[in-house]
Design a protein around this motif. Structure first.
Motif, PDB file in Angstrom:
ATOM      1  N   HIS A  72      -3.590   2.590  -1.716  1.00  0.00           N
ATOM      2  CA  HIS A  72      -3.617   1.800  -2.809  1.00  0.00           C
ATOM      3  C   HIS A  72      -3.745   2.129  -4.245  1.00  0.00           C
ATOM      4  O   HIS A  72      -4.824   2.117  -4.761  1.00  0.00           O
ATOM      5  CB  HIS A  72      -4.822   0.510  -2.496  1.00  0.00           C
TER       6      HIS A  72
ATOM      7  N   ARG B 267      -2.862  -5.055  -7.053  1.00  0.00           N
ATOM      8  CA  ARG B 267      -4.109  -5.814  -6.455  1.00  0.00           C
ATOM      9  C   ARG B 267      -5.177  -5.068  -7.354  1.00  0.00           C
ATOM     10  O   ARG B 267      -5.078  -4.030  -7.859  1.00  0.00           O
ATOM     11  CB  ARG B 267      -4.119  -5.465  -5.352  1.00  0.00           C
TER      12      ARG B 267
ATOM     13  N   ASP C 243       0.300  -1.676  -3.752  1.00  0.00           N
ATOM     14  CA  ASP C 243       0.309  -1.571  -2.473  1.00  0.00           C
ATOM     15  C   ASP C 243       1.663  -2.214  -2.032  1.00  0.00           C
ATOM     16  O   ASP C 243       2.198  -3.012  -2.460  1.00  0.00           O
ATOM     17  CB  ASP C 243      -0.629  -3.054  -2.276  1.00  0.00           C
TER      18      ASP C 243
ATOM     19  N   HIS D 212      -3.033  -9.607   3.726  1.00  0.00           N
ATOM     20  CA  HIS D 212      -4.045  -8.877   4.531  1.00  0.00           C
ATOM     21  C   HIS D 212      -5.267  -8.643   3.574  1.00  0.00           C
ATOM     22  O   HIS D 212      -5.323  -8.647   2.592  1.00  0.00           O
ATOM     23  CB  HIS D 212      -3.312  -7.526   4.885  1.00  0.00           C
TER      24      HIS D 212
ATOM     25  N   HIS E 269      -8.819  -6.268   2.951  1.00  0.00           N
ATOM     26  CA  HIS E 269      -9.113  -4.706   2.331  1.00  0.00           C
ATOM     27  C   HIS E 269     -10.630  -4.474   2.732  1.00  0.00           C
ATOM     28  O   HIS E 269     -11.435  -5.379   2.940  1.00  0.00           O
ATOM     29  CB  HIS E 269      -8.818  -4.663   0.876  1.00  0.00           C
TER      30      HIS E 269
ATOM     31  N   ASP F 109      -6.700  -0.962   4.317  1.00  0.00           N
ATOM     32  CA  ASP F 109      -6.249  -2.145   4.879  1.00  0.00           C
ATOM     33  C   ASP F 109      -6.933  -2.484   5.909  1.00  0.00           C
ATOM     34  O   ASP F 109      -7.061  -1.582   6.926  1.00  0.00           O
ATOM     35  CB  ASP F 109      -4.786  -1.851   5.156  1.00  0.00           C
TER      36      ASP F 109
HETATM   37 ZN   LIG Z   1      -3.320  -3.385   1.319  1.00  0.00          ZN
END
Ligand SMILES: [Zn+2]
Ligand SMILES: [Zn+2]
Length: 129
Positions: A21, A59, A69, A75, A77, A88
């Protein structure tokens, strides 16, 4: 046109190869290895554009810095409290939760995110707690 395609592809390749990320600056440092004359502004604009088109997802985590991402599915984190690493969680997002909360609150829920925090395996193994 070709130049633009090449820039975008290089950025996408960098993002797909990592699950860390990264920030725009980090992506820039990596892309530079392939395209030395690319600017941070170009990388940043491409990332924003790819976020707008839904190819990638920008994000924000607790540090408030925009991170990118390549995974765009819902999903969760995990953030390490010691080293700050973001990873993830391979647990599918519970989309059902959106409608459950919608019904309970009368709000229109679009998405939700969950951040787990604790210690990553590397930090646990250093034993310097
Ligand atoms: Zn992610
Ligand atoms: Zn850690």
């Amino acid at each position: 046109m070709y130049k633009k395609t090449r820039q975008k592809k290089a950025i996408m390749d960098v993002l797909k190869a990592t699950s860390s990320h990264p920030t725009a600056e980090w992506v820039y440092d990596q892309v530079k290895k392939e395209i030395p004359n690319i600017s941070l502004g170009t990388v940043y604009r491409n990332l924003k554009m790819m976020n707008d088109t839904g190819e990638i997802k920008e994000r924000y985590f607790r540090d408030g810095i925009g991170r990118f991402d390549a995974r765009i599915d819902n999903h969760y984190h995990f953030i390490c409290e010691l080293c700050g690493k973001i990873s993830d969680i391979n647990e599918p997002g519970n989309n059902n939760l959106n409608s459950v909360i919608s019904e309970k609150t009368g709000l229109y829920i679009n998405s939700h995110s969950i951040e787990f925090t604790g210690l990553c395996t590397e930090c646990m193994n250093t034993g310097e707690m």
